[in-house]
Structures are given as structure tokens and as C-alpha cells.
Design a protein around this motif. Sequence first.
Motif, PDB file in Angstrom:
ATOM      1  N   ALA A  73       0.877  -1.164   0.016  1.00 34.21           N
ATOM      2  CA  ALA A  73      -0.021   0.194  -0.041  1.00 34.21           C
ATOM      3  C   ALA A  73       0.918   1.322  -0.031  1.00 34.21           C
ATOM      4  O   ALA A  73       2.077   1.003   0.277  1.00 34.21           O
ATOM      5  N   ARG A  74       0.425   2.351  -0.498  1.00 35.11           N
ATOM      6  CA  ARG A  74       0.981   3.589  -0.384  1.00 35.11           C
ATOM      7  C   ARG A  74       0.616   4.100   1.062  1.00 35.11           C
ATOM      8  O   ARG A  74      -0.687   4.102   1.204  1.00 35.11           O
ATOM      9  N   CYS A  75       1.181   4.824   1.662  1.00 32.09           N
ATOM     10  CA  CYS A  75       0.645   5.345   3.172  1.00 32.09           C
ATOM     11  C   CYS A  75       1.377   6.763   3.075  1.00 32.09           C
ATOM     12  O   CYS A  75       2.370   6.799   4.240  1.00 32.09           O
ATOM     13  N   GLY A  93      11.556   4.760  -1.163  1.00 34.29           N
ATOM     14  CA  GLY A  93      10.398   5.482  -0.553  1.00 34.29           C
ATOM     15  C   GLY A  93      10.312   4.559   0.582  1.00 34.29           C
ATOM     16  O   GLY A  93      10.166   5.064   1.711  1.00 34.29           O
ATOM     17  N   SER A  94      10.293   3.334   0.420  1.00 33.40           N
ATOM     18  CA  SER A  94       9.869   2.483   1.645  1.00 33.40           C
ATOM     19  C   SER A  94      11.102   2.609   2.656  1.00 33.40           C
ATOM     20  O   SER A  94      11.077   2.274   3.883  1.00 33.40           O
ATOM     21  N   TYR A  95      12.344   2.560   1.982  1.00 35.78           N
ATOM     22  CA  TYR A  95      13.610   2.765   2.911  1.00 35.78           C
ATOM     23  C   TYR A  95      13.469   3.856   3.786  1.00 35.78           C
ATOM     24  O   TYR A  95      13.967   3.854   4.742  1.00 35.78           O
ATOM     25  N   GLY A 135       9.045   2.162 -15.381  1.00 39.33           N
ATOM     26  CA  GLY A 135      10.577   2.721 -14.949  1.00 39.33           C
ATOM     27  C   GLY A 135      10.654   3.745 -13.945  1.00 39.33           C
ATOM     28  O   GLY A 135      11.724   4.224 -13.555  1.00 39.33           O
ATOM     29  N   ARG A 136       9.451   4.705 -13.793  1.00 38.03           N
ATOM     30  CA  ARG A 136       9.512   5.871 -13.155  1.00 38.03           C
ATOM     31  C   ARG A 136      10.174   6.705 -13.805  1.00 38.03           C
ATOM     32  O   ARG A 136      10.593   7.009 -14.991  1.00 38.03           O
ATOM     33  N   ASP A 137      11.268   7.186 -13.036  1.00 37.22           N
ATOM     34  CA  ASP A 137      12.340   7.962 -13.482  1.00 37.22           C
ATOM     35  C   ASP A 137      13.775   7.294 -14.088  1.00 37.22           C
ATOM     36  O   ASP A 137      14.704   7.917 -14.467  1.00 37.22           O
TER      37      ASP A 137
HETATM   38  P1  ATP Z   1       8.367   2.152  -5.870  1.00 40.94           P
HETATM   39  O1  ATP Z   1       9.291   2.879  -6.300  1.00 40.94           O
HETATM   40  O2  ATP Z   1       8.467   0.714  -6.403  1.00 40.94           O
HETATM   41  O3  ATP Z   1       6.926   2.550  -5.991  1.00 40.94           O
HETATM   42  P2  ATP Z   1       8.728   2.887  -3.147  1.00 40.94           P
HETATM   43  O4  ATP Z   1       9.149   2.200  -1.825  1.00 40.94           O
HETATM   44  O5  ATP Z   1       9.615   4.011  -3.536  1.00 40.94           O
HETATM   45  O6  ATP Z   1       8.413   1.944  -4.209  1.00 40.94           O
HETATM   46  P3  ATP Z   1       6.907   5.007  -2.221  1.00 40.94           P
HETATM   47  O7  ATP Z   1       5.575   4.989  -2.878  1.00 40.94           O
HETATM   48  O8  ATP Z   1       7.911   6.045  -2.693  1.00 40.94           O
HETATM   49  O9  ATP Z   1       7.274   3.775  -3.090  1.00 40.94           O
HETATM   50  O10 ATP Z   1       7.092   4.792  -0.890  1.00 40.94           O
HETATM   51  C1  ATP Z   1       6.381   3.828  -0.201  1.00 40.94           C
HETATM   52  C2  ATP Z   1       5.812   4.087   1.351  1.00 40.94           C
HETATM   53  O11 ATP Z   1       6.899   4.438   2.041  1.00 40.94           O
HETATM   54  C3  ATP Z   1       5.151   5.379   0.993  1.00 40.94           C
HETATM   55  O12 ATP Z   1       3.573   5.285   0.823  1.00 40.94           O
HETATM   56  C4  ATP Z   1       5.290   5.850   2.630  1.00 40.94           C
HETATM   57  O13 ATP Z   1       4.365   5.025   3.710  1.00 40.94           O
HETATM   58  C5  ATP Z   1       6.536   5.506   2.770  1.00 40.94           C
HETATM   59  N1  ATP Z   1       7.323   6.567   2.838  1.00 40.94           N
HETATM   60  C6  ATP Z   1       7.816   7.129   1.560  1.00 40.94           C
HETATM   61  N2  ATP Z   1       8.775   8.175   1.712  1.00 40.94           N
HETATM   62  C7  ATP Z   1       8.971   8.423   3.135  1.00 40.94           C
HETATM   63  C8  ATP Z   1       9.551   9.284   4.163  1.00 40.94           C
HETATM   64  N3  ATP Z   1      10.134  10.217   3.528  1.00 40.94           N
HETATM   65  N4  ATP Z   1       9.424   9.044   5.231  1.00 40.94           N
HETATM   66  C9  ATP Z   1       8.527   7.983   5.801  1.00 40.94           C
HETATM   67  N5  ATP Z   1       7.901   7.390   5.180  1.00 40.94           N
HETATM   68  C10 ATP Z   1       8.152   7.333   3.819  1.00 40.94           C
END
Ligand code: ATP
Length: 321
Positions: free
Chosen positions: A71-73, A104-106, A172-174
Motif C-alpha cells: 500500500a501507499r501510506c 521511498g519504503s527505505y 520505470g518511473r524516473d
Molecule cells: P516503488 O518505487 O516501487 O513504488 P517505493 O518504496 O519507492 O517503491 P513509495 O510510494 O515512494 O514507493 O514509498 C512507499 C511508502 O514508503 C510510502 O507510501 C510511505 O508510506 C513510505 N515513505 C515514503 N517516503 C517516506 C519518508 N520520507 N518518510 C517516511 N515514510 C516514507
Amino acid sequence: MKKIAVLTSGGDSPGMNAAIRAVVRKAIYHDIEVYGVYQGYLGLINDNIEKLELGSVGDMIQRGGTFLYSARCPEFKEKEVRAKAIENLEKRGIEGLVVIGGDGSYRGAQRLSEEAKSLKTIGVPGTIDNDINGTDFTIGFDTALNTIIDSVDKIRDTASSHERTFIIEVMGRDAGDLALWSGLAAGAETILIPEVKSDIEEIAEKIQQGMERGKKHSIIVCAEGVMTGNQCGEELKKFINIDTRVSCLGHIQRGGTPTGMDRVLASRLGGYAVELLIEGESAKAVGIQKNILTRTNFDEIFQSEHSIDNKMYELANQLSI
Ligand code: ATP
């Protein structure tokens, strides 16, 4: 380390299930209890957490998507919201968290390791985009690549039958990795990626010259990070009068049975993530570089820009003359 949790977050990718399976089995092998968090960070704040057993991950290695859901959160960027997540982990005595997702998840995982008293976090690169620093490959990239190649091969059949130019928009996003690798592997005439500025007029000239030499079709692979396939078609029409068709591959690129490469990568990275937690490591992501398992600080991953292999891009151009 006695109890750990695992979650998948961001866009799903084929091989995430194989990675979860590796985390669960490796942990249980070392007598560590494992909890699955459903719906990524959303499940962490809503306490959607369940203990996983060996059987929970049976018949999973070959399945696309993620059985833990993703999920996106966006609200997870707020400290007060993360405090709830930490409370839900601490009340179960969970000391380690494996986050399978993109950068983002990291970022979310890094914040948790800073704010929780004793929680250790390890990231596992799960995304089809191959856009995460600190690893040569991400889990899902190879499967998506093969899905694209298969589609381009099929499109090529119809392109040559009708002597048409096909523009294929890929994900591929960016990052341009999926476009570059699939373009090279499928023999595309032109590859448009965000990392390299392209001149549409030059591309139009190249197509024109190809047609004059008797080429029956032309395949353009366009990364979504450059523009949409339709926009690319409109741009080309400014310089050349040809019959173009656009194919946007969309979400089929994210699904499907993971390839052998992705299953092996997911198993190795998932197992290694547990090893790092046992060693007491935190705020790091696992990766694979030159076929060796590596660990990189989240900070280092965020600092550098993602780059493509320029030599490979040059080669793709040279092979498509
Ligand atoms: P993909 O690039 O495959 O979509 P991702 O992990 O980069 O994967 P994001 O949507 O950027 O995808 O991030 C996933 C989730 O991580 C977000 O919905 C949010 O819950 C959390 N997240 C992203 N950025 C941050 C941040 N700066 N601080 C805390 N949590 C974050």
C-alpha cells in the motif's frame, strides 16, 4: 534477536513473495519468530500484523505480487503516525523489521530505526524499476524485462506485417533501465530514456533513412519517465509523415510469475536480510553487486543519483543502425 517482522511496501513486484518466504524460513531456521505485516506501513499503523509459520509461505515462491499486500501510506511521513507503528511492534517484542520495497519504503524504515528505542531495520530492494542505489538488480526487474521483451516480440510481428512504426511505452518511473535493457534485448531501433536527452528530429531522420533503405518496421521503446507513448507519437509527427501505433504496456509489466533470476535473487536477498539482523545491523539495505551480496547504509543510498550504464546505451545505438 528473538522476533522480527516483514512487510512489502510501494509498488509490488514479481519475486516479493519469494523474498518474504526467504525471510520467514531463514528466521525460523534460526529459531526467530516472524510476523507478517499486511498492507505495508498502513498495516503497521493499523496493527494488521500476524505471526507467520513455515506453512504460511508454502506454495508462494512462484507467485507474482505479494501475499502480504502492499500500500501507499503517505501519512507515514508524519512522526506521530510512525509512533503508533513503533508501539504496535514494541508491544509484541519485535526487534527487527525487514522492509521489501523501493527507496521511498527505505526512508520510512530509516525513520523507524531512528525513532524506535531498539528496532533494527533492513531494506530489501523490491521494484521492477531497478532504480535503487547499492544494488545492481532489484527483485522484479528481470521478470518485468522478460514481460516487455515478450510483448515487443509480438508487436514486432504485426509491425513488420503492416510496415509500421510502433512506439512502446514502458514503466520505470524516473529510471530508464527497463527501457534500455528491453530495447537492447528486443532489437529496438530507438530507445528513449530519461538519463539521456534525445533529439526527436534526429530520431525521425533515422526512421526516414531506415525506410529508404527498405526497413519494414521500426520499434521505439519509450520510458515513461521521458514522456508517454502518445506524446512521443505527436512529437514524431512534427518531423515525419509515418503511420505510428502506440502500445502502452501498463501494469502487465508488474505482474506474472517471477523468473528464475528473480526467485534466486529474492531468496538470496531475503535470507541475507535476516543474517544482517542477527548480526545486529540496522538502517541498511541488502543488495547484489558483481554477484556478491552487499549491505549499504540507507544514507548512502539516498545520497547518490541513480545512473544507467552509458556503454550499454551506446551499444544499443550502435546495434540499431
Ligand atoms: P516503488 O518505487 O516501487 O513504488 P517505493 O518504496 O519507492 O517503491 P513509495 O510510494 O515512494 O514507493 O514509498 C512507499 C511508502 O514508503 C510510502 O507510501 C510511505 O508510506 C513510505 N515513505 C515514503 N517516503 C517516506 C519518508 N520520507 N518518510 C517516511 N515514510 C516514507
